[in-house]
Design an enzyme around this catalytic site. Structure first.
Site, PDB file in Angstrom:
ATOM      1  N   ASN A  92       0.827  -1.211   0.000  1.00  0.00           N
ATOM      2  CA  ASN A  92       0.000   0.000   0.000  1.00  0.00           C
ATOM      3  C   ASN A  92       0.855   1.252   0.000  1.00  0.00           C
ATOM      4  OD1 ASN A  92      -2.009  -1.848   0.227  1.00  0.00           O
ATOM      5  ND2 ASN A  92      -2.400  -1.496   2.396  1.00  0.00           N
ATOM      6  N   ASP A  94      -0.572   4.130   0.980  1.00  0.00           N
ATOM      7  CA  ASP A  94      -1.127   5.022   2.002  1.00  0.00           C
ATOM      8  C   ASP A  94      -0.223   5.017   3.244  1.00  0.00           C
ATOM      9  OD1 ASP A  94      -2.021   3.061   4.077  1.00  0.00           O
ATOM     10  OD2 ASP A  94      -3.445   2.401   2.561  1.00  0.00           O
ATOM     11  N   HIS A 109       5.930  -0.648  -2.725  1.00  0.00           N
ATOM     12  CA  HIS A 109       5.380   0.031  -3.909  1.00  0.00           C
ATOM     13  C   HIS A 109       5.438   1.553  -3.782  1.00  0.00           C
ATOM     14  CE1 HIS A 109       2.889  -3.723  -5.299  1.00  0.00           C
ATOM     15  NE2 HIS A 109       4.170  -3.828  -5.562  1.00  0.00           N
ATOM     16  N   CYS A 136      11.233  20.971  -9.007  1.00  0.00           N
ATOM     17  CA  CYS A 136      12.030  20.166  -8.083  1.00  0.00           C
ATOM     18  C   CYS A 136      12.729  21.105  -7.107  1.00  0.00           C
ATOM     19  CB  CYS A 136      13.054  19.354  -8.876  1.00  0.00           C
ATOM     20  SG  CYS A 136      14.234  18.505  -7.819  1.00  0.00           S
ATOM     21  N   GLY A 176      -5.171  -9.019   3.311  1.00  0.00           N
ATOM     22  CA  GLY A 176      -5.868  -8.072   2.434  1.00  0.00           C
ATOM     23  C   GLY A 176      -5.240  -7.874   1.076  1.00  0.00           C
ATOM     24  N   SER A 178      -4.984  -9.605  -3.000  1.00  0.00           N
ATOM     25  CA  SER A 178      -5.596 -10.590  -3.908  1.00  0.00           C
ATOM     26  C   SER A 178      -4.581 -11.608  -4.429  1.00  0.00           C
ATOM     27  CB  SER A 178      -6.243  -9.869  -5.097  1.00  0.00           C
ATOM     28  OG  SER A 178      -5.274  -9.110  -5.784  1.00  0.00           O
ATOM     29  N   LEU A 203     -10.597 -11.159   3.095  1.00  0.00           N
ATOM     30  CA  LEU A 203     -12.063 -11.217   3.050  1.00  0.00           C
ATOM     31  C   LEU A 203     -12.545 -12.501   2.397  1.00  0.00           C
ATOM     32  CD1 LEU A 203     -14.515  -9.457   3.756  1.00  0.00           C
ATOM     33  CD2 LEU A 203     -14.373  -8.474   1.457  1.00  0.00           C
ATOM     34  N   GLU A 204     -11.814 -12.945   1.395  1.00  0.00           N
ATOM     35  CA  GLU A 204     -12.217 -14.135   0.621  1.00  0.00           C
ATOM     36  C   GLU A 204     -10.934 -14.848   0.187  1.00  0.00           C
ATOM     37  OE1 GLU A 204     -14.173 -12.090  -2.533  1.00  0.00           O
ATOM     38  OE2 GLU A 204     -12.299 -11.265  -3.288  1.00  0.00           O
TER      39      GLU A 204
HETATM   40  P1  OAD Z   1      -6.436  -5.890  -4.657  1.00  0.00           P
HETATM   41  O1  OAD Z   1      -7.488  -4.879  -4.892  1.00  0.00           O
HETATM   42  O2  OAD Z   1      -5.931  -6.665  -5.827  1.00  0.00           O
HETATM   43  O3  OAD Z   1      -6.946  -6.963  -3.575  1.00  0.00           O
HETATM   44  C1  OAD Z   1      -7.527  -6.559  -2.364  1.00  0.00           C
HETATM   45  C2  OAD Z   1      -7.902  -7.788  -1.577  1.00  0.00           C
HETATM   46  O4  OAD Z   1      -8.420  -7.351  -0.328  1.00  0.00           O
HETATM   47  C3  OAD Z   1      -8.984  -8.653  -2.238  1.00  0.00           C
HETATM   48  O5  OAD Z   1      -8.597 -10.029  -2.206  1.00  0.00           O
HETATM   49  C4  OAD Z   1     -10.219  -8.426  -1.348  1.00  0.00           C
HETATM   50  O6  OAD Z   1     -11.011  -9.599  -1.212  1.00  0.00           O
HETATM   51  C5  OAD Z   1      -9.567  -8.092  -0.023  1.00  0.00           C
HETATM   52  N1  OAD Z   1     -10.419  -7.251   0.836  1.00  0.00           N
HETATM   53  C6  OAD Z   1     -11.306  -6.286   0.476  1.00  0.00           C
HETATM   54  N2  OAD Z   1     -11.864  -5.743   1.560  1.00  0.00           N
HETATM   55  C7  OAD Z   1     -11.316  -6.355   2.649  1.00  0.00           C
HETATM   56  C8  OAD Z   1     -11.503  -6.247   4.061  1.00  0.00           C
HETATM   57  N3  OAD Z   1     -12.358  -5.360   4.600  1.00  0.00           N
HETATM   58  N4  OAD Z   1     -10.775  -7.060   4.862  1.00  0.00           N
HETATM   59  C9  OAD Z   1      -9.888  -7.947   4.346  1.00  0.00           C
HETATM   60  N5  OAD Z   1      -9.687  -8.108   3.019  1.00  0.00           N
HETATM   61  C10 OAD Z   1     -10.382  -7.318   2.182  1.00  0.00           C
HETATM   62  O7  OAD Z   1      -5.240  -5.148  -3.899  1.00  0.00           O
HETATM   63  P2  OAD Z   1      -3.718  -5.612  -3.717  1.00  0.00           P
HETATM   64  O8  OAD Z   1      -3.619  -7.090  -3.621  1.00  0.00           O
HETATM   65  O9  OAD Z   1      -3.158  -4.803  -2.627  1.00  0.00           O
HETATM   66  O10 OAD Z   1       0.092  -1.947  -7.296  1.00  0.00           O
HETATM   67  O11 OAD Z   1      -3.089  -5.147  -5.076  1.00  0.00           O
HETATM   68  C11 OAD Z   1      -1.707  -5.315  -5.273  1.00  0.00           C
HETATM   69  C12 OAD Z   1      -1.169  -4.206  -6.128  1.00  0.00           C
HETATM   70  O12 OAD Z   1      -1.953  -4.091  -7.321  1.00  0.00           O
HETATM   71  C13 OAD Z   1      -1.251  -2.824  -5.524  1.00  0.00           C
HETATM   72  O13 OAD Z   1      -0.174  -2.526  -4.643  1.00  0.00           O
HETATM   73  C14 OAD Z   1      -1.231  -1.931  -6.728  1.00  0.00           C
HETATM   74  C15 OAD Z   1      -2.231  -2.695  -7.566  1.00  0.00           C
HETATM   75  O14 OAD Z   1      -2.212  -2.490  -8.913  1.00  0.00           O
HETATM   76  C16 OAD Z   1       0.516  -0.925  -8.042  1.00  0.00           C
HETATM   77  O15 OAD Z   1      -0.162   0.066  -8.264  1.00  0.00           O
HETATM   78  C17 OAD Z   1       1.909  -1.116  -8.587  1.00  0.00           C
END
Ligand code: OAD
Length: 236
Positions: A92, A94, A109, A136, A176, A178, A203-204
């Protein structure tokens, strides 16, 4: 519950979802509204830097009203109270882990609140909007400032350190995410190779679910604090 000596945690967008941060791949996620090629690649930035700045400016503005949730705080508590080694790797951008008090934190990232100059590579803090007019503070040139966020096709940060930590861990927890974006999606395999117990809290079931030895599915604000309480009690 086993006792552990060396914990690596990986987090993704799902841990911040209940704080009000958009995930990427859920039905209403960012990638359903934006083309990833436009806003998260170096080529997209070359084509249309204004669009890319707008995308990150919106996220920076939204960040002003969000707060860490119980899952972020539970991880900070784990770090403070765990007797062994602990590192938190986040995908993340954030600042919620930092705001919750996590210290041993790797932003693989990049960070929403940083920018860098493509000419002199100076890194600067950035809490407000950035544009093609931003100059800059180091080399004074304009049109070269970009968000310090790792885009597709770019190498994530601190990979050597991350692989070292994975090779030493005996517990790997993925929260959290995917499990679709590499190299982070392969960390579970690296940890398993090192002999670690591997746990998914999501979550899943994620795309990588078959690689984990254990999984607990539910909202991060519920499953993460509950698991961490059990983990800390078992260590005493
Ligand atoms: P994703 O959006 O791909 O996945 C988020 C995951 O969080 C999913 O499996 C959801 O089921 C789960 N989720 C949603 N709400 C939740 C909750 N309340 N509690 C627990 N789980 C929950 O996000 P990332 O896997 O972080 O990279 O994505 C990886 C990277 O892809 C990011 O860092 C970003 C993105 O493109 C870049 O921008 C380079």
């Amino acid at each position: 519950m086993n006792t552990y000596k060396n914990i690596v945690v990986l987090t993704g967008a799902g841990i911040s979802a209940e704080s009000g941060v958009d995930t990427f791949r859920d039905a209403d996620g960012l990638w359903s509204r934006y083309d990833v090629n436009d806003v998260a690649t170096p080529e997209g930035f070359q084509r249309n830097p204004t669009l890319v700045h707008e995308f990150y400016n919106l996220r920076r503005q939204a960040h002003k009203t969000i707060k860490p949730n119980a899952a972020h705080f539970a991880l900070a508590k784990l770090e403070q109270n765990f007797q062994g080694a602990f590192v938190l790797i986040t995908q993340n951008v954030d600042a919620l882990h930092k705001q919750a008090g996590s210290k041993n934190l790797i932003h693989m990232h990049g960070e929403l609140h940083k920018g860098f100059c493509i000419f002199c590579h100076a890194k600067v803090e950035c809490f407000e909007n950035m544009s093609t007019e931003t100059s800059c503070t180091s080399c004074k040139r304009t049109a070269g400032m970009r968000p310090d966020v790792v885009w597709f096709g770019e190498m994530p940060y601190h990979m050597d350190k991350i692989f070292d930590k994975l090779s030493e861990c005996d517990l790997f927890i993925s929260i959290g995410t995917s499990g679709t974006v590499y190299p982070a999606a392969a960390f579970v395999a690296d940890a398993k190779h090192a002999g670690a117990h591997t746990l998914e809290l999501n979550l899943e079931p994620s795309h990588g679910i078959s690689l984990f030895a254990e999984a607990i599915h539910g909202k991060a604000t519920e499953v993460v604090p509950a698991y961490i309480e059990k983990l800390l009690s078992a260590q005493q």
